[in-house]
Design a protein around this motif. Structure first.
Motif, PDB file in Angstrom:
ATOM      1  N   GLU A 359       0.837  -1.201   0.000  1.00 57.67           N
ATOM      2  CA  GLU A 359       0.000   0.000   0.000  1.00 57.67           C
ATOM      3  C   GLU A 359       0.879   1.262   0.000  1.00 57.67           C
ATOM      4  N   ARG A 363       0.868   4.086  -2.899  1.00 64.00           N
ATOM      5  CA  ARG A 363       0.575   5.476  -2.555  1.00 64.00           C
ATOM      6  C   ARG A 363       1.766   6.401  -2.802  1.00 64.00           C
ATOM      7  N   GLY A 414       6.881   8.269   8.242  1.00 58.03           N
ATOM      8  CA  GLY A 414       6.324   9.600   8.459  1.00 58.03           C
ATOM      9  C   GLY A 414       5.144   9.870   7.550  1.00 58.03           C
ATOM     10  N   ASN A 415       4.929  11.143   7.229  1.00 58.80           N
ATOM     11  CA  ASN A 415       3.744  11.552   6.484  1.00 58.80           C
ATOM     12  C   ASN A 415       2.508  10.948   7.128  1.00 58.80           C
ATOM     13  N   TYR A 416       1.596  10.441   6.341  1.00 57.38           N
ATOM     14  CA  TYR A 416       0.396   9.860   6.944  1.00 57.38           C
ATOM     15  C   TYR A 416       0.509   8.340   6.974  1.00 57.38           C
ATOM     16  N   GLU A 418       1.323   6.238   9.121  1.00 57.39           N
ATOM     17  CA  GLU A 418       0.822   5.500  10.277  1.00 57.39           C
ATOM     18  C   GLU A 418      -0.679   5.210  10.167  1.00 57.39           C
ATOM     19  N   GLU A 419      -1.351   5.936   9.295  1.00 53.44           N
ATOM     20  CA  GLU A 419      -2.799   5.783   9.187  1.00 53.44           C
ATOM     21  C   GLU A 419      -3.207   4.399   8.702  1.00 53.44           C
ATOM     22  N   PHE A 420      -2.408   3.809   7.838  1.00 51.67           N
ATOM     23  CA  PHE A 420      -2.812   2.495   7.315  1.00 51.67           C
ATOM     24  C   PHE A 420      -1.899   1.372   7.828  1.00 51.67           C
ATOM     25  N   LYS A 557      -5.665   4.465  26.509  1.00 51.75           N
ATOM     26  CA  LYS A 557      -5.261   5.052  25.222  1.00 51.75           C
ATOM     27  C   LYS A 557      -4.760   3.995  24.248  1.00 51.75           C
ATOM     28  N   ASP A 558      -4.212   2.900  24.768  1.00 50.26           N
ATOM     29  CA  ASP A 558      -3.665   1.853  23.900  1.00 50.26           C
ATOM     30  C   ASP A 558      -4.697   0.790  23.549  1.00 50.26           C
ATOM     31  N   PRO A 563      -7.332   3.753  12.883  1.00 48.33           N
ATOM     32  CA  PRO A 563      -8.377   4.595  12.288  1.00 48.33           C
ATOM     33  C   PRO A 563      -9.129   3.906  11.150  1.00 48.33           C
ATOM     34  N   ARG A 564      -8.413   3.172  10.302  1.00 51.42           N
ATOM     35  CA  ARG A 564      -9.096   2.522   9.171  1.00 51.42           C
ATOM     36  C   ARG A 564     -10.211   1.609   9.652  1.00 51.42           C
ATOM     37  N   THR A 567     -13.153   3.699  11.278  1.00 49.37           N
ATOM     38  CA  THR A 567     -13.863   4.730  10.510  1.00 49.37           C
ATOM     39  C   THR A 567     -14.270   4.307   9.105  1.00 49.37           C
ATOM     40  N   GLN A 568     -13.640   3.269   8.551  1.00 51.67           N
ATOM     41  CA  GLN A 568     -13.959   2.875   7.181  1.00 51.67           C
ATOM     42  C   GLN A 568     -14.801   1.606   7.226  1.00 51.67           C
TER      43      GLN A 568
END
Lengths: 615, 615
Positions: A359, A363, A414-416, A418-420, A557-558, A563-564, A567-568
Motif C-alpha cells: 500500500e 501510494r 512519516g507523512n500519513y 501510520e494511518e494504514f 489510550k492503547d 483509524p481505518r 472509521t472505514q
C-alpha cells in the motif's frame, strides 16, 4: 503435586550456569502453568524498563499440568517474554511434540536468563542438561538445524530453534519447533529474544511418564469426550484451519488488501483448504496426543515452487500472505510459508508488513528506489517472496525497515503512513476483521499481547459455540453491542485457562466445555476445584498480564483500533469501541484508565501494593 | 503594494549577516501576511525532519497588512516556527506595540536563521539594523531586559525578548513583548527556538507611517465600526477576559482539577475579573490602536505577593494556574502570572503541567522524593509557585521533567500516566472544556498547532455570535453534532484571515463581520477582493499549515482528544468526535486519513506535486 514436575530448569547464559529450581505448589495452584505461570515469573523478573533485546530480559518456556498426559490436544507449551515487537507482554502458544518431551524430561519449564558470548544450544536428556557450542549452526534455517541437532544428539530429540530471523533480531521472529512439521511460537518476536541471547536451539528428549492422581477417572473422561471431539472436528481435520476461507470471505471477515478490500470471491476460491486438500496436501499433521489433526503436511513436486515439503499454510497465513497481499496462488503462499518457517519469522506479521509496504508503494510513500526496483504492488507474489528473504536477512533499506514491524516502519516513513499501519499496541492483526465481529474488535483492542484473536476466541462464540458455565448459552450476535464487554472478558479469562493448563482451543469445536476441563484437571491433580475456581484463576492470570502491561505504560489510550478499522466501513458494521470498552472495564473492575482497581487486585490475591510492588 | 512594506529582514545568526529580501506581491496576495505568510516561508525553509531546536530551524516574526494602520486592534504580529513542544507547526499571535513598531521601521517581518555563538540581540531603527552582544543580558528576565535595552538604545524602543525559560529551552517558553505590559507570544515554545539561537531580544523603533491606498475610505469605515465596537465591548474592557469566569464555570467550561473537576462555585467567586477590578486592578491596558482595552494592569502593594506590578492574569491564566490547580487565591495567581511573564514561559502550559503533576503526586506516580519534598497537592499555591521557578530554571528532576511539556513528561513517567495528560498533539489545553462545546472539541482535535480555542473561536459562535457571510446566521447549539464539521472548518478558515491580516478576534464581540474586514482590506490595499476571495485565502492558509503537519507525520490518528475528555462525562455531554471528524474531513475535501486531497490542493493553488514538492 500430580500433573507437575515441580521443577524449573534455569539457565544463565551469561555464566553458562545450569540449575534446577523448585516450583512452589502455591504458585502452581495460583497460576496453573503455561503462560499463567510464565506471567508470574516475567512480572517478578523484569520490569517496565527492561529492554526486550538486552541481557536483562528473560525467555520462559512453560508446559502445563495437561502436558505429558494423554489428554487430547495437550501436546503444547507456551513461550513468554517481553516483546521486542510491542515492548509489552508477549506469549506464544505452540503445539507439536516439544512440550510433551520437556515434561517427560522432568521439567515443567525452562527459564533462560542472561546472554551467551557466542552461539550455543541446549541439550536436555535423561543424561542431564548441557550447553553446547552452536557456532556451526548459526546461519542455518530451522529445518536444517533440526536435522543437524538430531544427528548430533538423538534422532528422536525434539528441537525448538530459531532461524536467521531470530539471529538477525527481526522484531517478529518466531521460535520453530518439530523441524519441518513447522510448529511455531510465532507471535511477538520471541525468536528475536532467543537470538539476542545467542541461543540457537533447545533440544529435548524425555522418557519419564507423567503420573496423574486418578488415572482411571482420567481415562474414563477422555473416553467420554473423544468420540464427540473426533466427530465434530472431522471436516475441520480434513480441510484444516483454512477450510473456511470462503465462508470467512463471505462474512467479510477474511482480510483483503491491507484491510481496505471488501470482497474477493474470485481470489479466495483458489487459496483455501479444500483446494489444498485436492492439490498439494500429502497428509494431515497431528500435534502430540491430538485427535483432530488440523495440521497440514504438503508437498510441491513441480513448477516454480517445487521443493516445498512439510508444514502447509494455516488459515492465518493464507489470510495474511494471501488475502492481505491479494495473492491468489496457493503454491506461492505455501512456498512463502515454508520460507517464513525456515527463516523463523511469524507468517502473520510478515504478511502484514508486506501488504503494508504494498500500500505504501502504491501510494508513493515508498519509492521504487526504496524498494530496490521491486514492483511492490498488490498481487505480485514474486515481490512478496523476495521481501521475505529481505526481511529475514534485514537486507537493504526495505528489509531493515519492515523487520521492525508495521508500527515502527510506519513511524519511520512519516507523512500519513501510520494511518494504514494496521496493528494494536504494535502487534499486526491476525486474519479476522474486527468489523465482522464486535467481540473480535474488543478482543483486539484489549488483548494483552496486542491484536489477537485467540486470547478471546470470541468469533467462535459469536458464530456458533456456547459455554453455559459462563452464562453464554446462546451464540452472541456478532454485531451486537450490549453485553459484549462482559462476554469478551469472560472468554479472555477462559482462554487464560487453556493457555496455562495447556489444551488446544480447537477442542471447543469438539464440544468440550469448562466442566470437562475442570474434571480433567481434578483427575490429573487430585485437587477438587470447581468451575468457578478455575475461572477465578483465569481472571487472576489475565489481570496479572494487564498489570505487567500497565507497568510498561499501557492504559486505555492503547486499547484502541487503527483509524481505518474504526472509521472505514466494510459491510454494515463499524465497531463502537468506546461503548464496549466502558462496559468491559466496568465488568473487569478496572478504573477509567483501564487499570485494575486495588479492590480487584486484592480480590484476586495478586499483590499487596499497587502497581509497582513485587508480587 | 499598499498596506505592505514588501520587505523581509533576514538575519543569519550563524554568520551574523543581515540582508533585506523583497516579498513578492503574488506571495502577499496569496498568503496575506502574519501567520499565513509565515506558513508559506516555514513550509519552504524547513521540512518534516527539521529538529526544532537545531540551527536549521527558522524563527519568523510577521506583521500583516493591517498592522501599522489605524484600524482598531491591528497592533499585532505573529511568531511562526517549528515547535519544540509539539514537533509540528507553531504559531503564536501577540498584541502590544512591537508589530506596529516593526512595520513603521519599514519591514513586514523578520526571518531569523542559523544560530549565534554567544548571546546577541537585534536592534532595528531608522539608522539601520545591527546585532549587538547580549552576554550581559543573558540570565535576565524579560522585564529587566526590556528596561536595560531601552536604556542602551532608545527609551521608546519596543522589545520582544526571552527570559530564562527561553534560554533554558523550556519546551513551552514564550517570547514576551512590551516589557511589564506582558504581552506574550505564548504557545508552542517559540521562546525556546529563540533561546536555541542565542537571540535574547529584538528591539525596534520605527517612524515611517504606513501608507494606505484609500485613506478617506478607511477613515470612514473605522468611524462606522468604532462606536459599535466600543459599545459592545464595554463590560469586556471593564472586567477583562476573566470577567466571565463564573459564567464559564456554570457552563462547565472553566477547567478544574486537571480536567477531572465538575463544579467549583466557591472557588471561582474569588478568582475572576470582577474581583480583580475591585481589588488589584490599576488600569486597563490597550495594545496599539485598541479601542477595547481588555488587558489588565495590576499592582499588589502588601501581603506575600507584594511587588506585582504590570500585566494581570488573563482568563486562560486564571483557568490554568487557578482552576486546573484548584487555587482560589487571586493574588497568588497574579504573582505566578508575573513570574511566568518574567521567566518567559507560557502560563497555559505552565498551569497545565503543574496541575498534571499534582494529579500524578496524589496518585502516587510522583513521589515526595521526586518532588524534593514539595506537597504537590491541588490547592497548594506555594507548591505551584515553587514549581514555576523550578520549571523555568529546569531545576531538579521535577523541573526538568515538567519543562518538556505534559506529553513527554507523561511518557517518561510511564505506567498509566499518559491517561491524564491532557493535550492534543503535545499542546496542553487552554481553559475551555471540549465537553462544554462540541465545536471546541472538534477545534482542539484539528487545530494545526494542537489544542487551541482561538484557531476556530467556535465557542463564541456556539454561544452568541453570528457570521452571516459564512452562512452562520444563528449561534450553533453547543451540544449539537450535525453540521459541526462544516461550521468549525469555516470558522478556522476565517480565523486564518484574522491571524494573517492582523486583527484581534475580540472585534467579533464588537459586531465586526467578514464584510467589514473585506472593506477594510480593500481600502488599505486598493485591491478589490470579495468576501469569498478572502475566505479562499483563509482556506488556502489553513490547508498549507495542515500540509506542513502532514509532512511531520500528522494524520487522522492525531486529530483526537485525550481519553478523559472522550470518556468521562462532565455534565450531560461527551463530544462524538469520530462522527464530527468524518463530516469535517468531507467538508474540507480531505481523505480518510485527514490528508488534503490532490483536488483540494490544486483548487487552492498550493503546489503542483504532493506532498513533498517545494511549493
Amino acid at each position: 503435586m500430580y500433573g507437575y514436575r515441580g521443577k524449573l530448569l534455569e539457565i544463565n547464559l551469561t555464566d553458562s550456569s545450569i540449575s534446577v529450581k523448585k516450583l512452589d505448589e502455591n504458585l502452581l495452584k495460583k497460576y496453573l502453568g503455561g503462560s499463567g505461570l510464565g506471567a508470574r515469573l516475567l512480572y517478578d523478573l523484569t520490569d517496565g524498563q527492561t529492554a526486550p533485546l538486552d541481557e536483562e530480559n528473560v525467555l520462559i518456556f512453560m508446559t502445563g499440568p495437561f502436558t505429558g498426559t494423554k489428554i487430547p490436544t495437550s501436546g503444547r507449551h507456551a513461550v513468554v517474554t517481553k516483546s521486542p515487537l510491542t515492548g509489552i507482554w508477549a506469549e506464544a502458544d505452540v503445539g507439536g511434540n516439544w512440550g510433551y518431551e520437556l515434561k517427560c524430561a522432568g521439567f515443567d519449564g525452562i527459564l533462560i536468563k542472561g546472554k551467551a558470548v557466542k552461539p550455543v544450544y541446549l541439550w536436555i536428556s535423561e543424561v542431564g542438561t548441557e550447553l553446547r557450542d552452536a557456532t556451526h549452526l548459526w546461519g542455518k534455517d530451522t529445518y536444517e538445524v533440526d536435522e543437524l541437532i538430531r544427528k548430533e544428539t538423538d534422532s528422536q530429540a525434539v528441537i525448538s530453534s530459531i532461524g536467521q530471523g531470530g539471529e538477525n533480531l527481526v522484531a517478529f521472529a518466531s521460535i520453530m519447533t518439530d523441524g519441518k512439521d513447522g510448529r511455531a511460537a510465532g507471535r511477538g518476536g520471541v525468536g528475536a529474544v532467543m537470538g539476542s541471547k545467542y541461543l540457537k536451539a533447545i533440544a529435548v528428549r524425555g522418557k519419564q511418564r507423567v503420573e496423574v492422581k486418578y488415572p482411571e477417572r482420567l481415562k474414563q473422561k477422555i473416553k467420554e469426550l473423544a468420540p464427540e471431539i473426533v466427530d465434530k472436528t472431522r471436516m475441520f481435520g480434513k480441510y484444516g484451519t483454512s477450510g473456511g476461507v470462503q465462508g470467512h470471505e463471505e462474512m467479510l471477515n477474511f482480510p483483503l488488501k491491507n484491510w481496505a478490500g471488501e470482497r474477493w470471491p474470485e481470489g479466495v476460491e483458489k487459496i483455501n483448504g479444500i483446494v489444498m486438500e485436492e492439490t498439494i496436501l500429502k497428509k494431515q499433521y497431528r500435534c502430540k496426543t491430538c485427535i483432530i489433526g488440523c495440521g497440514r503436511d504438503v508437498e510441491i513436486t513441480a513448477g516454480p515452487y517445487q521443493g516445498v515439503n512439510g508444514a502447509g499454510p494455516e488459515y492465518e497465513t493464507i489470510g495474511t500472505l494471501g488475502g492481505l497481499c491479494m495473492i491468489d496462488d496457493l503454491e506461492a503462499i505455501a512456498w512463502a510459508n515454508e520460507l517464513c518457517n525456515r527463516y523463523g519469522i511469524d507468517t502473520i506479521s510478515a504478511g502484514s508488513v508486506i501488504a503494508y509496504s504494498m500500500e505504501a508503494f502504491e501510494r508513493g510513500i515508498l519509492t521504487a528506489e526504496d524498494c530496490d526496483g521491486l514492483q511492490l504492488v498488490f498481487g505480485n507474489e514474486k515481490a512478496m517472496i523476495e521481501l521475505i528473504h529481505k526481511i529475514a536477512n534485514k537486507e537493504g533499506y526495505l528489509g531493515k525497515l519492515l523487520s521492525k514491524g508495521v508500527r515502527k516502519a510506519a513511524a519511520e516513513l512519516g507523512n500519513y503512513a501510520e494511518e494504514f499501519a494496521i496493528h494494536v499496541k504494535g502487534m499486526e492483526f491476525p486474519a479476522h476483521d474486527p468489523r465482522a465481529y464486535n467481540g473480535v474488535a474488543l478482543s483486539y483492542a484489549t488483548s494483552n499481547r496486542g491484536a489477537c484473536h485467540v486470547q478471546g476466541f470470541t468469533h467462535g462464540f459469536e458464530k456458533g459455540f456456547t459455554m453455559p458455565e459462563l452464562g453464554i448459552d446462546q451464540p452472541h450476535p456478532r454485531h451486537s453491542v450490549e453485553g459484549k464487554g462482559e462476554f469478551t472478558a469472560k472468554l479472555q479469562d477462559l482462554m487464560c485457562i487453556f493457555d496455562s493448563i495447556k489444551l488446544c482451543k480447537f477442542v471447543i469445536i469438539g464440544g468440550v466445555k469448562l466442566t470437562d476441563i475442570t474434571e480433567l484437571f481434578n483427575a490429573v491433580t487430585g485437587l477438587n476445584l470447581t468451575n468457578q475456581d478455575l475461572i477465578k484463576i483465569g481472571e487472576r492470570i489475565y489481570n496479572l498480564k494487564r498489570l505487567y502491561n500497565v507497568r510498561c505504560g499501557i492504559s486505555r489510550k492503547d486499547d484502541s483500533l487503527p483509524p481505518r478499522i474504526l472509521t472505514q466501513k466494510r459491510g454494515p458494521n463499524l465497531p463502537p469501541l468506546g461503548k464496549m470498552l466502558n462496559e468491559y472495564y466496568a465488568y473487569r473492575k478496572w478504573d477509567e484508565f483501564g487499570v485494575p482497581t486495588e479492590a480487584k487486585i486484592k480480590e484476586l490475591g495478586l499483590m499487596a501494593d499497587y502497581p509497582d510492588a513485587v508480587l
